[in-house]
Design an enzyme around this catalytic site. Sequence first.
Site, PDB file in Angstrom:
ATOM      1  N   ALA A 192     -22.271  26.573  -5.756  1.00  0.00           N
ATOM      2  CA  ALA A 192     -21.931  26.812  -7.166  1.00  0.00           C
ATOM      3  C   ALA A 192     -23.031  27.530  -7.938  1.00  0.00           C
ATOM      4  O   ALA A 192     -22.809  27.980  -9.057  1.00  0.00           O
ATOM      5  CB  ALA A 192     -21.598  25.491  -7.847  1.00  0.00           C
ATOM      6  N   GLY A 193     -24.205  27.627  -7.316  1.00  0.00           N
ATOM      7  CA  GLY A 193     -25.338  28.201  -8.047  1.00  0.00           C
ATOM      8  C   GLY A 193     -25.094  29.655  -8.432  1.00  0.00           C
ATOM      9  O   GLY A 193     -24.280  30.343  -7.818  1.00  0.00           O
ATOM     10  N   ARG A 247     -31.723  34.767  -8.915  1.00  0.00           N
ATOM     11  CA  ARG A 247     -32.769  35.600  -8.329  1.00  0.00           C
ATOM     12  C   ARG A 247     -32.198  36.811  -7.576  1.00  0.00           C
ATOM     13  O   ARG A 247     -32.919  37.747  -7.246  1.00  0.00           O
ATOM     14  CB  ARG A 247     -33.643  34.746  -7.387  1.00  0.00           C
ATOM     15  CG  ARG A 247     -34.500  33.737  -8.129  1.00  0.00           C
ATOM     16  CD  ARG A 247     -35.070  32.648  -7.210  1.00  0.00           C
ATOM     17  NE  ARG A 247     -34.116  31.575  -6.958  1.00  0.00           N
ATOM     18  CZ  ARG A 247     -34.369  30.497  -6.214  1.00  0.00           C
ATOM     19  NH1 ARG A 247     -35.544  30.351  -5.637  1.00  0.00           N
ATOM     20  NH2 ARG A 247     -33.456  29.558  -6.045  1.00  0.00           N
ATOM     21  N   GLY A 283     -27.506  20.804 -10.853  1.00  0.00           N
ATOM     22  CA  GLY A 283     -28.380  20.526  -9.722  1.00  0.00           C
ATOM     23  C   GLY A 283     -27.589  20.158  -8.472  1.00  0.00           C
ATOM     24  O   GLY A 283     -26.387  19.886  -8.526  1.00  0.00           O
ATOM     25  N   ARG A 285     -10.521  57.498  10.932  1.00  0.00           N
ATOM     26  CA  ARG A 285     -10.107  56.534   9.915  1.00  0.00           C
ATOM     27  C   ARG A 285      -9.015  55.617  10.453  1.00  0.00           C
ATOM     28  O   ARG A 285      -8.475  55.855  11.544  1.00  0.00           O
ATOM     29  CB  ARG A 285      -9.653  57.307   8.668  1.00  0.00           C
ATOM     30  CG  ARG A 285     -10.807  58.072   8.002  1.00  0.00           C
ATOM     31  CD  ARG A 285     -10.314  59.149   7.066  1.00  0.00           C
ATOM     32  NE  ARG A 285      -9.325  58.636   6.125  1.00  0.00           N
ATOM     33  CZ  ARG A 285      -8.477  59.409   5.444  1.00  0.00           C
ATOM     34  NH1 ARG A 285      -8.486  60.719   5.616  1.00  0.00           N
ATOM     35  NH2 ARG A 285      -7.625  58.872   4.606  1.00  0.00           N
TER      36      ARG A 285
HETATM   37  C1  UD1 Z   1     -32.917  23.551  -2.360  1.00  0.00           C
HETATM   38  C2  UD1 Z   1     -33.581  22.183  -2.225  1.00  0.00           C
HETATM   39  C3  UD1 Z   1     -34.917  22.384  -1.527  1.00  0.00           C
HETATM   40  C4  UD1 Z   1     -34.712  23.044  -0.181  1.00  0.00           C
HETATM   41  C5  UD1 Z   1     -33.914  24.349  -0.303  1.00  0.00           C
HETATM   42  C6  UD1 Z   1     -33.508  24.823   1.059  1.00  0.00           C
HETATM   43  C7  UD1 Z   1     -32.887  20.750  -4.082  1.00  0.00           C
HETATM   44  C8  UD1 Z   1     -33.276  20.199  -5.395  1.00  0.00           C
HETATM   45  N1  UD1 Z   1     -33.772  21.589  -3.513  1.00  0.00           N
HETATM   46  O1  UD1 Z   1     -33.735  24.359  -3.185  1.00  0.00           O
HETATM   47  O2  UD1 Z   1     -35.566  21.133  -1.350  1.00  0.00           O
HETATM   48  O3  UD1 Z   1     -35.950  23.317   0.432  1.00  0.00           O
HETATM   49  O4  UD1 Z   1     -32.716  24.115  -1.067  1.00  0.00           O
HETATM   50  O5  UD1 Z   1     -32.870  26.073   1.008  1.00  0.00           O
HETATM   51  O6  UD1 Z   1     -31.832  20.415  -3.583  1.00  0.00           O
HETATM   52  N2  UD1 Z   1     -26.061  24.499  -6.063  1.00  0.00           N
HETATM   53  C9  UD1 Z   1     -24.888  24.057  -6.621  1.00  0.00           C
HETATM   54  N3  UD1 Z   1     -24.914  23.499  -7.846  1.00  0.00           N
HETATM   55  C10 UD1 Z   1     -26.047  23.312  -8.550  1.00  0.00           C
HETATM   56  C11 UD1 Z   1     -27.258  23.758  -7.971  1.00  0.00           C
HETATM   57  C12 UD1 Z   1     -27.234  24.348  -6.728  1.00  0.00           C
HETATM   58  O7  UD1 Z   1     -23.814  24.202  -6.012  1.00  0.00           O
HETATM   59  O8  UD1 Z   1     -25.968  22.796  -9.657  1.00  0.00           O
HETATM   60  C13 UD1 Z   1     -26.021  25.128  -4.734  1.00  0.00           C
HETATM   61  C14 UD1 Z   1     -26.494  26.564  -4.730  1.00  0.00           C
HETATM   62  O9  UD1 Z   1     -25.372  27.441  -4.885  1.00  0.00           O
HETATM   63  C15 UD1 Z   1     -27.130  26.711  -3.358  1.00  0.00           C
HETATM   64  C16 UD1 Z   1     -27.588  25.297  -3.025  1.00  0.00           C
HETATM   65  O10 UD1 Z   1     -26.902  24.429  -3.892  1.00  0.00           O
HETATM   66  O11 UD1 Z   1     -26.198  27.151  -2.394  1.00  0.00           O
HETATM   67  C17 UD1 Z   1     -29.100  25.132  -3.198  1.00  0.00           C
HETATM   68  O12 UD1 Z   1     -29.430  25.496  -4.524  1.00  0.00           O
HETATM   69  P1  UD1 Z   1     -30.689  26.422  -4.820  1.00  0.00           P
HETATM   70  O13 UD1 Z   1     -30.782  26.611  -6.280  1.00  0.00           O
HETATM   71  O14 UD1 Z   1     -30.662  27.621  -3.969  1.00  0.00           O
HETATM   72  O15 UD1 Z   1     -31.836  25.424  -4.363  1.00  0.00           O
HETATM   73  P2  UD1 Z   1     -33.282  25.784  -3.825  1.00  0.00           P
HETATM   74  O16 UD1 Z   1     -34.177  26.055  -4.973  1.00  0.00           O
HETATM   75  O17 UD1 Z   1     -33.196  26.794  -2.764  1.00  0.00           O
HETATM   76 CA    CA Z   2     -31.614  28.136  -1.956  1.00  0.00          CA
END
Ligand code: UD1
Ligand code: CA
Length: 474
Positions: free
Chosen positions: A11-12, A16, A81, A335
């Site tokens: 869902a993120g 970046r 989160g 094609r």
């Molecule tokens: C996260 C972990 C981190 C780990 C890393 C590995 C947490 C707090 N941190 O960090 O410890 O080393 O992944 O790749 O879990 N997402 C949602 N909803 C939200 C937030 C995130 O669905 O509200 C999803 C994002 O789309 C993504 C995944 O969760 O696919 C991880 O989120 P992201 O923001 O990429 O976390 P990282 O900072 O990479």
């Molecule tokens: Ca990530």
Amino acid sequence: MSLETVVVLAAGEGTRMKSSIPKVLHSISGRTLLGHVLHAVDGLNAKNLRIVVGAGRELVEEHVSVIAPHATTVFQEHRGGTGHATQLALAGITSTGTVLVLAGDTPMLSSPSLAALLEVHHKGGFTASVMTAEHPDPTGYGRIVRSDDGSLLRIVEERDATDNEKAIYEVNSGVYAFDGAKLADAIGKLKNDNSQGELYLTDVLEILRNDGGSIAAVLIEDFVEILGVNDRSQLAESAALLRDLINEELMKSGVTIVDPLTTWVDSTAQVESDVTLLPGTWIAGKSTVASGAVIGPRTTLLDCTVAAGAHVIESNCTGAVIGKGAQVGPFTYLRPGTDLGASSKAGAFVEMKNAVVGEGSKVPHLSYVGDATIGEGTNIGAATIFVNYDGVEKHHTTVGDHVRVGSDSMLVAPITIGDGAYTAAGSVITEDVPPGAIGVARAKQRNVLGWVLRKRSGTKSADAASRHSDEKKG
Ligand code: UD1
Ligand code: CA
């Protein structure tokens, strides 16, 4: 113990990535990031698959409906989160089996590693198990903090970590197996007391541990598998690593890859042994290349089927079928709907679409073949155009067996050239040519003798012409 539910967090916003499309829909090696994760999960036979969607929800849901129609999507309206996303995904699930949670942005994960994590988790009867790896550059990842006895104490995010914690190389993969009932209980206890004000799924581990649960941190050998994609550099890095892995496998299986650094075979494509891939070649999508074929240099095949022994040189082909021993290129554009028969040829500067070319037939140079059926043993002369478009609609051309189409013919569709027929070079053929006939459709030549001496006297052409007495007299 069985795997009850797989939760994929997707869902993120992928801030970046600086992209107008959701991060998990970016592709490497023929699949979206999400597609790679779902592919890895596929073999695990989970009863439920839940995907948390948010940013770009419609696009992600549409994609999921195509690649994983059996999945349920759960909507997370605001980024709360990874813990919050997991809470939403678990709502309504009452069964107590194992829950596997992973992120949609870790495309390098393999099925065997997921299966290994589940095995440790089940055999050890753990409350929770997290996959970890030692990363040479752990920046940005959650760090695995272990107690003196080596057991996992907690996971701390980079931005909440002390300098000592930042010095830890062991990182969180974001892949966890949980006892479903215990997870459901602990997830309600999460607090957002961190720098991002989010509910971190990582904190569940500490909660479970404090409640007396047993936590396994399963260190996998190759950190490459857990690489997350958060920006375009990591996207390129993962793509290159996957390319190397695939090329390595192909070479082991007997494929010659002259320059592995510039040869890209999508994870969705298949290449048989004794194929030679020359530099700058991209075998993309659902392409298959059979034994003995030579592809490249500088060739793209997208969703193409190449039969044994075919050669495709310096060409760009999409949705084409290239028959046994057929020759394509150099500089050929095939094609969708192109179907080249065995030992046929589509040569230099030839474009084809929706064209069936019979066995042994040749279109050697500078031609456009659109909406056509060509029989066997036929030769299409240089610079022939299949004139298929009247400005409104497309029309079909049928060319029989052993036909000789003269160079620079325009075959104005709809039209049929019968078996064994010829067309005269430079003809604009607008009517059918019966079998065995020659179609001649061009102005008759007339020579105006002496014209150059009269009209262009004093030029080099006139000087050259004047050397010929016949011309002078004329
Ligand atoms: C996260 C972990 C981190 C780990 C890393 C590995 C947490 C707090 N941190 O960090 O410890 O080393 O992944 O790749 O879990 N997402 C949602 N909803 C939200 C937030 C995130 O669905 O509200 C999803 C994002 O789309 C993504 C995944 O969760 O696919 C991880 O989120 P992201 O923001 O990429 O976390 P990282 O900072 O990479
Ligand atoms: Ca990530």
